[in-house]
Design an enzyme around this catalytic site. Sequence first.
Site, short mmCIF file in Angstrom:
data_model
loop_
_atom_site.label_atom_id
_atom_site.label_comp_id
_atom_site.label_asym_id
_atom_site.label_seq_id
_atom_site.Cartn_x
_atom_site.Cartn_y
_atom_site.Cartn_z
N CYS A 1 2.35 0.91 -8.44
CA CYS A 1 3.44 1.38 -7.58
C CYS A 1 4.73 1.55 -8.37
CB CYS A 1 3.64 0.43 -6.43
SG CYS A 1 3.78 -1.27 -6.97
N GLY B 1 2.11 2.47 5.39
CA GLY B 1 3.22 1.59 5.76
C GLY B 1 3.91 2.08 7.03
N GLY C 1 0.84 -1.20 0.00
CA GLY C 1 0.00 0.00 0.00
C GLY C 1 0.87 1.24 0.00
N GLU D 1 3.97 10.75 -5.04
CA GLU D 1 3.32 9.71 -5.83
C GLU D 1 1.89 10.16 -6.15
OE1 GLU D 1 2.24 5.96 -3.92
OE2 GLU D 1 3.23 4.97 -5.60
P1 NAP Z 1 -3.38 2.43 1.33
O1 NAP Z 1 -4.32 3.53 1.54
O2 NAP Z 1 -2.04 2.50 1.92
O3 NAP Z 1 -4.15 1.12 1.83
C1 NAP Z 1 -3.60 -0.17 1.70
C2 NAP Z 1 -4.30 -1.12 2.64
O4 NAP Z 1 -4.01 -0.75 4.00
C3 NAP Z 1 -5.82 -1.11 2.52
O5 NAP Z 1 -6.29 -2.43 2.68
C4 NAP Z 1 -6.23 -0.23 3.68
O6 NAP Z 1 -7.54 -0.44 4.13
C5 NAP Z 1 -5.22 -0.65 4.73
N1 NAP Z 1 -5.03 0.31 5.82
C6 NAP Z 1 -5.22 1.64 5.81
N2 NAP Z 1 -4.93 2.17 7.02
C7 NAP Z 1 -4.56 1.15 7.82
C8 NAP Z 1 -4.13 1.05 9.18
N3 NAP Z 1 -4.02 2.12 9.95
N4 NAP Z 1 -3.84 -0.16 9.67
C9 NAP Z 1 -3.93 -1.26 8.90
N5 NAP Z 1 -4.32 -1.24 7.62
C10 NAP Z 1 -4.63 -0.04 7.07
O7 NAP Z 1 -3.10 2.16 -0.20
P2 NAP Z 1 -4.15 2.12 -1.37
O8 NAP Z 1 -4.66 3.52 -1.54
O9 NAP Z 1 -5.10 1.01 -1.18
O10 NAP Z 1 -3.19 1.70 -2.60
C11 NAP Z 1 -2.37 2.58 -3.26
C12 NAP Z 1 -0.94 2.58 -2.70
O11 NAP Z 1 -0.39 1.29 -2.68
C13 NAP Z 1 0.02 3.38 -3.53
O12 NAP Z 1 0.75 4.27 -2.73
C14 NAP Z 1 0.95 2.37 -4.17
O13 NAP Z 1 2.21 2.83 -4.47
C15 NAP Z 1 0.95 1.28 -3.18
N6 NAP Z 1 1.23 0.00 -3.83
C16 NAP Z 1 2.48 -0.54 -3.70
C17 NAP Z 1 2.80 -1.76 -4.30
C18 NAP Z 1 4.17 -2.36 -4.15
O14 NAP Z 1 4.31 -3.54 -4.42
N7 NAP Z 1 5.17 -1.65 -3.78
C19 NAP Z 1 1.82 -2.43 -5.02
C20 NAP Z 1 0.57 -1.87 -5.14
C21 NAP Z 1 0.29 -0.65 -4.52
P3 NAP Z 1 -8.81 0.31 3.49
O15 NAP Z 1 -9.60 -0.80 2.97
O16 NAP Z 1 -9.50 1.02 4.61
O17 NAP Z 1 -8.31 1.25 2.45
#
Ligand code: NAP
Length: 500
Positions: A286, A235, A230, A387
Amino acid sequence: MRTYQLYINNEFVEATDKKTFTATNPYNQETIATFARAGAQDAVRAINAAREAFDNGPWPGMSREERSNYIKAVSDKINENSKLLVELEVADSGSTIRKAEEDVYLSARNMANFAKLGLHDLSETLEGVSKPGFSKNLLLREPVGVVGAIIPWNFPLKMAIWKLGPALAAGNAVVLKPSQETSVTAMELAKLIHAIGFPKGVVNIITGYGADAGLELTTNPKVDKIAFTGSTVVGQQIMRAAATTLKKVTLECGGKSANIVLDDADMTMAIDGAMYAIFYHQGQCCEAGTRLFLPEKIADEFMHALVEKTKRLTIGDPMNMATDLGPLVSKKQQETVLGYIHKGTQEGATLAVGGGVPISSECTRGFFVEPTVFDHVNNSSTIAQEEIFGPVLSVIRYKRVEDAIQMANDSIYGLAGGVWSKDADKAMDVARQLRAGTVWINEWHLLSERAPFGGYKQSGIGREFGIEGLKEYTEAKHVHIDEVGVREKKTWYDMVVPKG
Ligand code: NAP
Ligand code: MG
């Protein structure tokens, strides 16, 4: 409309407080599914089931071959149900059908590969040493225990597989929480896993929000490891939350990957490659190539062709095979991306193409953003540093390759990078100097199941894929076996042993 319950301890159940939430199709805003919304207490139920499965169930003690057969069965089920999974992935996430077909195919293939990887005996016999006494030294690789897996919305099924695959292959029990934006295919996967009949509690999948179900996973003392993909901000929150119980964490986070074109590059390939790097899945990747570095010598010619080709991209219904770009995942994401475009203009970059919402009738109800290219971007400006996670490319012109490399590395991120050149040595020289976990030469986005994937700097901690990725789901245990065998020959330092 589809309805989904939580999958806990091999049963489909409601949330304790009976709360639910819905899924929206980002192309037409239709409600396509209702999910049980797991609260903290439901996360606890799932964690307890996984704990019991790991501590007292057959899974961690099974032979690698037996576990591998279960994992391979998941791959087969995905293949058998691929048509439905593709349709649901498109409707839930706005992915184009072309991408979704590739994702489902790769989910099955990746899972089959994790099944194979799980056959490897990772234990080693270490080279012996004679002092302080002869011994045999074994390095065992044991499962970590209960893994909490938390994933984002851009590759819903594939991310679920990337977590479940290695966690299960190493012998762990898992609680997976998909993103509330895109939980449909994860719950379809739960049905397939249920049909296979894994031992009780080995796989649990709970739909809900990060703030309650997700948070519980990261703080509960019965969880041994968090595997997260994420944003970097979340993170960081997860790492802080996991610190209280010193959980292992692997984090796959954001990126701002630099795509460097050298002046001897094959122009057509580099132009099309740069477009693929940024516009694939509407830039919601990402590892997207979000910063394009062009040598001043060829920049005008390159930009002209890039802009013309970008204008010819097809934007619209993601179920249409001819569509290049579908909608973004949500209204919120659309607003975020448009906000960055506004910022780019404000900060003085030149808007070369795009920049708005497409006006065609096909796009009126969806969360679309036009493919957008900014020229003459300053590497320290917001659109070159943050990003965006949308179809927005920042072009930075450079004089000397050293300058391009220096700017490429001037980022808090280090997930990926790329170099375009006809000279393999020159390209390799640049590749070595990029501080990033994956570097492509004359290519983008392609990952190998055998090669580790992950980020330098704030792009993450740890790696996925290959033996490197599998080891992230294990604890290393050293077993020392005495080979001295005789009390008198023991060299027990200063220990005072009473005589007689
Ligand atoms: P996100 O907002 O960071 O959310 C990722 C996951 O974390 C979701 O399931 C989210 O739940 C959960 N989450 C949020 N707050 C949390 C907390 N306090 N404690 C535990 N879990 C929590 O990311 P996103 O918007 O879904 O995805 C986009 C991001 O992912 C981008 O920044 C991208 O770069 C990154 N990404 C990285 C990779 C890689 O391999 N490096 C791959 C794909 C994506 P909710 O269901 O509530 O949102
Ligand atoms: Mg959705």
